[in-house]
Design an enzyme around this catalytic site. Sequence first.
Site, PDB file in Angstrom:
ATOM      1  N   ASN A  45      38.707  37.784  35.438  1.00  0.00           N
ATOM      2  CA  ASN A  45      38.667  39.224  35.744  1.00  0.00           C
ATOM      3  C   ASN A  45      39.992  39.806  36.239  1.00  0.00           C
ATOM      4  OD1 ASN A  45      38.272  37.824  38.164  1.00  0.00           O
ATOM      5  ND2 ASN A  45      37.184  39.519  39.103  1.00  0.00           N
ATOM      6  N   GLU A  76      37.274  31.150  46.401  1.00  0.00           N
ATOM      7  CA  GLU A  76      36.881  32.559  46.442  1.00  0.00           C
ATOM      8  C   GLU A  76      35.808  32.726  45.391  1.00  0.00           C
ATOM      9  OE1 GLU A  76      37.449  34.783  48.515  1.00  0.00           O
ATOM     10  OE2 GLU A  76      39.110  33.842  49.589  1.00  0.00           O
ATOM     11  N   CYS A 135      35.163  40.966  42.196  1.00  0.00           N
ATOM     12  CA  CYS A 135      34.326  40.317  43.214  1.00  0.00           C
ATOM     13  C   CYS A 135      34.198  41.223  44.441  1.00  0.00           C
ATOM     14  CB  CYS A 135      34.858  38.941  43.575  1.00  0.00           C
ATOM     15  SG  CYS A 135      36.609  38.887  43.800  1.00  0.00           S
ATOM     16  N   GLU A 181      43.575  33.739  51.410  1.00  0.00           N
ATOM     17  CA  GLU A 181      44.646  33.855  50.425  1.00  0.00           C
ATOM     18  C   GLU A 181      45.512  35.045  50.799  1.00  0.00           C
ATOM     19  OE1 GLU A 181      44.017  32.610  46.403  1.00  0.00           O
ATOM     20  OE2 GLU A 181      41.962  33.293  46.543  1.00  0.00           O
TER      21      GLU A 181
END
Length: 478
Positions: free
Chosen positions: A148, A246, A280, A458
């Site tokens: 994505n 993630e 997400c 991150e």
Amino acid sequence: MTYANLIAGAFVHGSDAVANVNPSDISDIIGQYDRASAAQVDDAIAAARAAAPAWARTTPQVRADMLDKIGSEILARRAELADLLAREEGKTLPEAAGEVGRAGQIFKFFAQETLRQQGERVASVRPGVEVEITREPMGVIGLITPWNFPIAIPAWKIAPALAYGNCVVMKPAELVPGSAWALADIIHRAGAPAGVFNLVMGRGSVVGEALVNDPRVDAISFTGSVPTGRGILEKAARRAAKVQLEMGGKNPLVVLADADIEVAVRCALDGSFFATGQRCTASSRLIVEQPVADRFVAALAEALKKQVVDDARKPGSTIGPVVDQSQLDQDMRYIDIGTQEGARLVVGGERLNRDKSGYYLSPALFADTRNDMRINREEIFGPVAAVIAVKNYDEALATANDTGFGLCSGIVTTSLKHAAHFRRNSESGMVMVNLPTAGVDYHVPFGGRKGSSYGPREQGRYAAEFYTQVKTAYVLAG
Ligand code: ADP
């Protein structure tokens, strides 16, 4: 053209290749992309292992210069790379240009971070002893990325990995190898020594598994689905490898009765539906106080009817296609599930035909839903959102937190009291006030809680937690 894997500083063809298909026009093949064999993954890991000691000893200046050069090329080729990204993933061109810009800025940011690595000198409890705490590279990092964000997610993993002195073996998602290959080519030409950065394209079950299970890979950073992430965690745990995951989200956007409805609609439209809802951080649960629920639903439905769902690269398109047939099937399945559960489909949810044959779906809005419905529990990952009407702020907060995920949350309100309370009590890694849940800065930590994330954050300087290991040195100074 067939694009090869980058292994030990050379582009090496695999035994077979897979077509990269444009989701806006499935007759358009971007290119053939090689699949790495298990033996080639082995070669890439060996190359990274061999390159690691020398790369770890390079000066920060060497790494800064290289990362800066990579960032500059990405930014200089922004329009071309955005076109490739929109063509292979289906984001609109402006969205793709934003993502490419972000990727370039991430390399520039970490170029500077190489010069800001600091340690600590601490007084010892023993006489004559000096204690020094420093960070050292992990060694070889395996990166597994989803479809994505074809360039931004690889960038936000590769840049800190290299900045902190690690070597990398990266496996991009099979659906979007084009942007990853372009990035590998840029890194290669920017002067990365052989083995410092390796690209191995191909299947998760072959290439991904090989990376996860190989004891020469010191740490794995993964972004993708919950089941795959959990599987990686179990396998990595068996060999005690460091892991950063993630995964999904079921992000709430709370709209209070005192909200500016225009702001609320803008936040929902962007957060739930732009980038085809395939983020997400997308807000899939719109939790609205009863007094404004009907007004909000009507205004959002109007806004959705005005969206132009079409070829990602066509000027004027505001929402591109779904990424592929299987994601489209999943979106349609959840639209059926929602209807069967008794939710009211206010608008959208229809398969659309356009000039070219692509995976077009009109953005779908459900109303009259409950938080215990499957459409509000499970991640759909498409242009689908559901409105849950609640009595008051307390119920809104409880509903927002009643989920197995915890990546991002948002609130639209003009009340400072409620905004502050929500910021403190929302069980998510990122909180937005009067902003869409999706859309984050590139220099600050990104990550979630509960089922959304695992391991250190991150991005920003917090990325050092994952990409380095701490050493405490004791010296008898005499
Ligand atoms: P998505 O729905 O985003 O494709 P996945 O979790 O299936 O989510 O994929 C994310 C990344 O993980 C992709 O690069 C994919 O190829 C990879 N992957 C899939 N299965 C495995 C696996 N068993 N081991 C390692 N990586 C995998």
